[in-house]
Write a protein that holds these residues in place. Sequence first.
Motif, PDB file in Angstrom:
ATOM      1  N   VAL A 174     -33.856 -82.483  46.890  1.00 25.16           N
ATOM      2  CA  VAL A 174     -35.245 -82.279  47.305  1.00 25.16           C
ATOM      3  C   VAL A 174     -36.111 -82.384  46.059  1.00 25.16           C
ATOM      4  CG1 VAL A 174     -36.889 -80.758  48.435  1.00 25.16           C
ATOM      5  CG2 VAL A 174     -34.485 -80.764  49.168  1.00 25.16           C
ATOM      6  N   LEU A 175     -36.986 -83.392  46.026  1.00 28.43           N
ATOM      7  CA  LEU A 175     -37.813 -83.639  44.843  1.00 28.43           C
ATOM      8  C   LEU A 175     -39.048 -82.757  44.856  1.00 28.43           C
ATOM      9  CD1 LEU A 175     -35.915 -86.120  45.062  1.00 28.43           C
ATOM     10  CD2 LEU A 175     -37.733 -87.459  43.995  1.00 28.43           C
ATOM     11  N   ALA A 176     -39.732 -82.714  43.733  1.00 29.34           N
ATOM     12  CA  ALA A 176     -40.936 -81.897  43.612  1.00 29.34           C
ATOM     13  C   ALA A 176     -42.001 -82.326  44.603  1.00 29.34           C
ATOM     14  CB  ALA A 176     -41.474 -81.967  42.179  1.00 29.34           C
ATOM     15  N   ASN A 177     -41.996 -83.621  44.987  1.00 28.62           N
ATOM     16  CA  ASN A 177     -42.988 -84.105  45.951  1.00 28.62           C
ATOM     17  C   ASN A 177     -42.605 -83.775  47.395  1.00 28.62           C
ATOM     18  OD1 ASN A 177     -40.981 -85.969  46.610  1.00 28.62           O
ATOM     19  ND2 ASN A 177     -41.938 -87.652  45.460  1.00 28.62           N
ATOM     20  N   GLY A 178     -41.494 -83.020  47.570  1.00 28.85           N
ATOM     21  CA  GLY A 178     -41.088 -82.585  48.897  1.00 28.85           C
ATOM     22  C   GLY A 178     -40.185 -83.541  49.633  1.00 28.85           C
ATOM     23  N   LYS A 179     -40.016 -84.720  49.092  1.00 30.09           N
ATOM     24  CA  LYS A 179     -39.183 -85.702  49.768  1.00 30.09           C
ATOM     25  C   LYS A 179     -37.698 -85.383  49.511  1.00 30.09           C
ATOM     26  CE  LYS A 179     -42.559 -89.379  50.100  1.00 30.09           C
ATOM     27  NZ  LYS A 179     -43.707 -88.473  49.900  1.00 30.09           N
ATOM     28  N   SER A 180     -36.922 -85.576  50.550  1.00 28.34           N
ATOM     29  CA  SER A 180     -35.503 -85.224  50.502  1.00 28.34           C
ATOM     30  C   SER A 180     -34.665 -86.470  50.752  1.00 28.34           C
ATOM     31  CB  SER A 180     -35.213 -84.159  51.571  1.00 28.34           C
ATOM     32  OG  SER A 180     -33.859 -83.796  51.563  1.00 28.34           O
ATOM     33  N   VAL A 181     -33.650 -86.656  49.900  1.00 27.21           N
ATOM     34  CA  VAL A 181     -32.773 -87.819  50.039  1.00 27.21           C
ATOM     35  C   VAL A 181     -31.316 -87.376  49.984  1.00 27.21           C
ATOM     36  CG1 VAL A 181     -34.385 -89.502  49.062  1.00 27.21           C
ATOM     37  CG2 VAL A 181     -32.823 -88.274  47.542  1.00 27.21           C
ATOM     38  N   ALA A 182     -30.472 -88.101  50.721  1.00 32.93           N
ATOM     39  CA  ALA A 182     -29.032 -87.923  50.636  1.00 32.93           C
ATOM     40  C   ALA A 182     -28.465 -89.104  49.862  1.00 32.93           C
ATOM     41  CB  ALA A 182     -28.411 -87.837  52.023  1.00 32.93           C
ATOM     42  N   VAL A 183     -27.579 -88.818  48.922  1.00 29.09           N
ATOM     43  CA  VAL A 183     -27.010 -89.857  48.069  1.00 29.09           C
ATOM     44  C   VAL A 183     -25.487 -89.776  48.127  1.00 29.09           C
ATOM     45  CG1 VAL A 183     -26.760 -90.689  45.683  1.00 29.09           C
ATOM     46  CG2 VAL A 183     -28.990 -89.886  46.509  1.00 29.09           C
ATOM     47  N   LYS A 184     -24.868 -90.939  48.175  1.00 29.18           N
ATOM     48  CA  LYS A 184     -23.406 -91.014  48.086  1.00 29.18           C
ATOM     49  C   LYS A 184     -23.049 -92.181  47.185  1.00 29.18           C
ATOM     50  CE  LYS A 184     -19.144 -91.327  50.784  1.00 29.18           C
ATOM     51  NZ  LYS A 184     -18.551 -91.406  52.150  1.00 29.18           N
ATOM     52  N   SER A 185     -22.187 -91.929  46.202  1.00 34.20           N
ATOM     53  CA  SER A 185     -21.780 -93.008  45.310  1.00 34.20           C
ATOM     54  C   SER A 185     -20.259 -93.043  45.227  1.00 34.20           C
ATOM     55  CB  SER A 185     -22.372 -92.830  43.911  1.00 34.20           C
ATOM     56  OG  SER A 185     -21.778 -91.733  43.245  1.00 34.20           O
ATOM     57  N   THR A 186     -19.740 -94.256  45.082  1.00 37.70           N
ATOM     58  CA  THR A 186     -18.314 -94.481  44.881  1.00 37.70           C
ATOM     59  C   THR A 186     -18.169 -95.462  43.735  1.00 37.70           C
ATOM     60  OG1 THR A 186     -17.860 -94.180  47.237  1.00 37.70           O
ATOM     61  CG2 THR A 186     -16.145 -95.253  45.924  1.00 37.70           C
ATOM     62  N   ARG A 187     -17.333 -95.155  42.767  1.00 37.26           N
ATOM     63  CA  ARG A 187     -17.140 -96.097  41.667  1.00 37.26           C
ATOM     64  C   ARG A 187     -15.728 -96.013  41.115  1.00 37.26           C
ATOM     65  NH1 ARG A 187     -20.858 -92.744  38.033  1.00 37.26           N
ATOM     66  NH2 ARG A 187     -19.542 -91.881  36.384  1.00 37.26           N
ATOM     67  N   PHE A 188     -15.345 -97.091  40.432  1.00 37.55           N
ATOM     68  CA  PHE A 188     -14.010 -97.151  39.837  1.00 37.55           C
ATOM     69  C   PHE A 188     -13.994 -98.167  38.708  1.00 37.55           C
ATOM     70  CE2 PHE A 188     -14.127-100.030  43.453  1.00 37.55           C
ATOM     71  CZ  PHE A 188     -13.546-101.200  42.985  1.00 37.55           C
ATOM     72  N   CYS A 189     -13.044 -97.985  37.815  1.00 43.66           N
ATOM     73  CA  CYS A 189     -12.704 -98.991  36.816  1.00 43.66           C
ATOM     74  C   CYS A 189     -11.400 -99.628  37.279  1.00 43.66           C
ATOM     75  CB  CYS A 189     -12.522 -98.359  35.429  1.00 43.66           C
ATOM     76  SG  CYS A 189     -14.021 -97.649  34.729  1.00 43.66           S
ATOM     77  N   SER A 190     -11.440-100.903  37.566  1.00 47.45           N
ATOM     78  CA  SER A 190     -10.308-101.573  38.211  1.00 47.45           C
ATOM     79  C   SER A 190      -9.120-101.685  37.262  1.00 47.45           C
ATOM     80  CB  SER A 190     -10.726-102.969  38.670  1.00 47.45           C
ATOM     81  OG  SER A 190      -9.614-103.695  39.143  1.00 47.45           O
ATOM     82  N   ILE A 191      -7.935-101.282  37.749  1.00 55.02           N
ATOM     83  CA  ILE A 191      -6.728-101.552  36.970  1.00 55.02           C
ATOM     84  C   ILE A 191      -6.079-102.854  37.422  1.00 55.02           C
ATOM     85  CG2 ILE A 191      -6.268 -99.166  36.354  1.00 55.02           C
ATOM     86  CD1 ILE A 191      -4.071 -99.148  38.483  1.00 55.02           C
ATOM     87  N   ALA A 192      -6.570-103.407  38.548  1.00 50.34           N
ATOM     88  CA  ALA A 192      -6.091-104.718  38.977  1.00 50.34           C
ATOM     89  C   ALA A 192      -6.733-105.809  38.133  1.00 50.34           C
ATOM     90  CB  ALA A 192      -6.410-104.938  40.458  1.00 50.34           C
ATOM     91  N   ASN A 193      -7.988-105.611  37.731  1.00 44.24           N
ATOM     92  CA  ASN A 193      -8.691-106.481  36.789  1.00 44.24           C
ATOM     93  C   ASN A 193      -9.389-105.577  35.799  1.00 44.24           C
ATOM     94  OD1 ASN A 193     -10.450-108.109  35.337  1.00 44.24           O
ATOM     95  ND2 ASN A 193     -10.935-109.425  37.080  1.00 44.24           N
ATOM     96  N   ASP A 194      -8.778-105.378  34.650  1.00 45.93           N
ATOM     97  CA  ASP A 194      -9.217-104.296  33.769  1.00 45.93           C
ATOM     98  C   ASP A 194     -10.485-104.592  32.970  1.00 45.93           C
ATOM     99  OD1 ASP A 194      -8.242-105.994  31.800  1.00 45.93           O
ATOM    100  OD2 ASP A 194      -6.466-104.789  31.387  1.00 45.93           O
ATOM    101  N   GLU A 195     -11.182-105.656  33.309  1.00 50.73           N
ATOM    102  CA  GLU A 195     -12.495-105.893  32.708  1.00 50.73           C
ATOM    103  C   GLU A 195     -13.626-105.609  33.696  1.00 50.73           C
ATOM    104  OE1 GLU A 195     -11.523-109.291  29.366  1.00 50.73           O
ATOM    105  OE2 GLU A 195     -11.728-109.962  31.449  1.00 50.73           O
ATOM    106  N   VAL A 196     -13.278-105.128  34.893  1.00 52.65           N
ATOM    107  CA  VAL A 196     -14.247-104.980  35.983  1.00 52.65           C
ATOM    108  C   VAL A 196     -14.432-103.514  36.355  1.00 52.65           C
ATOM    109  CG1 VAL A 196     -14.661-105.454  38.439  1.00 52.65           C
ATOM    110  CG2 VAL A 196     -13.841-107.274  36.933  1.00 52.65           C
ATOM    111  N   GLY A 197     -15.685-103.147  36.591  1.00 53.90           N
ATOM    112  CA  GLY A 197     -16.033-101.858  37.180  1.00 53.90           C
ATOM    113  C   GLY A 197     -16.930-102.097  38.371  1.00 53.90           C
ATOM    114  N   ALA A 198     -16.933-101.170  39.322  1.00 56.06           N
ATOM    115  CA  ALA A 198     -17.701-101.379  40.544  1.00 56.06           C
ATOM    116  C   ALA A 198     -18.320-100.075  41.023  1.00 56.06           C
ATOM    117  CB  ALA A 198     -16.808-101.971  41.629  1.00 56.06           C
ATOM    118  N   ILE A 199     -19.531-100.189  41.582  1.00 55.30           N
ATOM    119  CA  ILE A 199     -20.263 -99.028  42.110  1.00 55.30           C
ATOM    120  C   ILE A 199     -20.841 -99.379  43.473  1.00 55.30           C
ATOM    121  CG2 ILE A 199     -22.223 -97.461  41.768  1.00 55.30           C
ATOM    122  CD1 ILE A 199     -22.038 -98.080  38.762  1.00 55.30           C
ATOM    123  N   ARG A 200     -20.688 -98.464  44.414  1.00 57.61           N
ATOM    124  CA  ARG A 200     -21.443 -98.517  45.673  1.00 57.61           C
ATOM    125  C   ARG A 200     -22.284 -97.243  45.725  1.00 57.61           C
ATOM    126  NH1 ARG A 200     -17.722 -99.412  50.367  1.00 57.61           N
ATOM    127  NH2 ARG A 200     -17.140 -97.233  49.997  1.00 57.61           N
TER     128      ARG A 200
END
Length: 772
Positions: free
Chosen positions: A127-153
């Motif tokens: 809940v921000l100071a301006n009263g607006k409310s947001v829900a956030v979800k993040s998923t991330r990983f550093c790939s061991i299948a390709n060890d130069e790649v990282g990914a975020i959703r």
Amino acid sequence: MKNYIKADEWNIIEEGFDPHLNKISESIFSLGNGRMGQRANFEETYSGETLLGNYVAGVYYPDKTRVGWWKNGYPEYFAKVLNAANWIGIEVKIDHELLDLAKAEVKDFKRVLNMHEGYLERSFTAVLANGKSVAVKSTRFCSIANDEVGAIRYSITPLNFDAEIGLMPFIDGDVKNQDSNYDEKFWDKVSDEIIGNEAYLQLRTKKTAFEVCTGSTIEVYQGAENLNLKFEPVYRDKFVGLSTMVTAKANTEITIIKLAANLSSENHPKESLLQETKAVIANAAAKGFDTLLQEQAAAWAHKWEESDIVIEGDVSAQQAIRFNIYQLFQTYTGKDDRLNIGPKGFTGEKYGGSTYWDTEAYCVPFYLATAPQEVSKNLLIYRHKQLGKAIENAAKLGFKDGAALYPMVTMNGEECHNEWEITFEEIHRNGAIAFAIFNYIRYTGDEDYLIQYGLEVLIGIARFWKQRVNWSNDKQQYVMLGVTGPNEYENNVNNNWYTNILATWCMKYATEAAEIVKTKANAEYDSLLKSLNFKDQEFADWADIIAKMYYPADAEQGIFLQQDGYLDKEQVLVKDLPASERPINQKWSWDRILRSCFIKQADVLQGLYFFEEDYDLETLRRNFDFYEPRTVHESSLSPCVHSILAAKLNDEARAYEFYLRTARLDLDDYNNDTEDGLHITSMAGTWMSVVEGFAGMRVRDGKLQFNPFLPGKWKSFAFTIGFRGATLKVNITEHGINIKNNNDVDLEIGIKGQIYKLAGNAEIGVSNPELV
């Protein structure tokens, strides 16, 4: 101790947001893949207390050291793995107000490290100071299948408003190490480029001229619809961002997919680094986030198949051992013999990310049993490649004729530690490196390693020990003066028992290894000795030292003395120390510590752990019973050795007690230092406590042997190990031990001193009344 991590067999779970715990959680929820790693910093802005950390393996800087006085032989720098470009950043503005958890009201915060599939998930409502409310979800990983790649959703859902949301995914290279000695920043910009939804930033380290190119590609969805947004490029000093606005609708999710890559000049030509980064990004984008995540899960499933420990009846213990195994594999995968294992891995800056003797003493046994043979072999090759530097290090201290002193702390083989009592005196590290060669060959049977690499290293180390001892006319024996053992609460002592016993063992093993090579490959043997200008007289010199070395001991108590004069100290036991005075390294002056009898970590007991087959049980017991009550365990590397020896002595209660000190050391912030990073190398000791301690696994005469017991709080435990071409599933219950061979390799297995034949693809079960 903290106790905020929820117990779960496969997940590390934090519920609720406490800013005072944030740096601890940043360590605990760290990600890595052996090639790169990062602390669990937030994607969105966070103005609270944090330790930003993104690291690329093998990329370091020789930070100018800070000492008030200088001595011959001191290195001019302390090498450290650098905080690299922050690739995870996503700035979020809601009606022009930054989303910042340090300033918002945070509800329903949850962070989950999924160890089974290898990703970090976080969710909260703000809940921000301006009263607006947001829900956030993040998923991330550093790939061991390709060890130069990282990914975020990263998904944002407006809960009580329709409004414009500003988004700016970015790459920020304007970073520094928190432990920078002079507040210096270590990176210069080489190039930056933004094309459509892709951004690239190439940086070069000062002095060492490593180059790293970090790239990213962005897609934004509203619900299931790809918005195909146009981004406004943002260029700042060592910073590239992609800015856009999204018209948000209440209760409709906006999702940012950010795929990133880190490519280093260690693995790619500098002139083509940018183009190759673009190719990696294009490949990752073609697969997409979901496919990359599936590949990650499959790769981790394979690792767990090789290495899992299953504990029945104790969820907390189960969670802890899997966490330790998980972090070890995030730190080191064994693909590159130029890389090694820092005590903090990719989780913090303490110890500079450099290599210590921890690798050889603690990590090699773990990788020998849980990974392909090449993984542990590469750890040894790492040291062989740095033999020339080890000889240079010894020469700086006055040693000659090919004597090798491996560094206490290093990135490239050159010593970069400048506390005199460690740089010059904690020379037992040389012995740990020789012991790792022995341990590798004992476990794998790969004597060819001696021909290709090992003997050359062993000769350099033995030459050092020969020159480091001196003849005492008073004792009519060889002595070793002015050393520091593993117990760093004793400096500049004479005749540290552990160091003396290691020195003679190294000379003895070098002699035995030379005979093996001479027998197996005489031409290579002659060629090597000629190149080293080695004379047979050296063998005779070593033999003389082996025969006439002085080892301090107390005949009345039947113990080995940690060093000359140890019994002159006031003999006070740890149990008699007031709790208010512990840990002594934070409560006492250094002078008081040095004059005390207290032991930071196993010292004599470390030697008895290495060479236990050379001593009878009563000798082990007398020394254990004397030194354990004097040990404060203020090194994370200490309790596991005590646990293994206690198990050997059938002292099951103390074996389990010491195991508990290591298993949840970081999860519960036992030493109030997890915020600095995890204790990666001691995590290998936790694995050793289970497999070598509770299961009693040893290699004797080329055969695996077990002498197991079941901790009282457990219903059973099981683990997987690889041994000489066989994959074994070992299960220990109250009724006995069962071993299943999943390969067609025939073995002989020792259980409680009796040898059994274990055919390929067969299993054996041995009942043991002592386990009931």
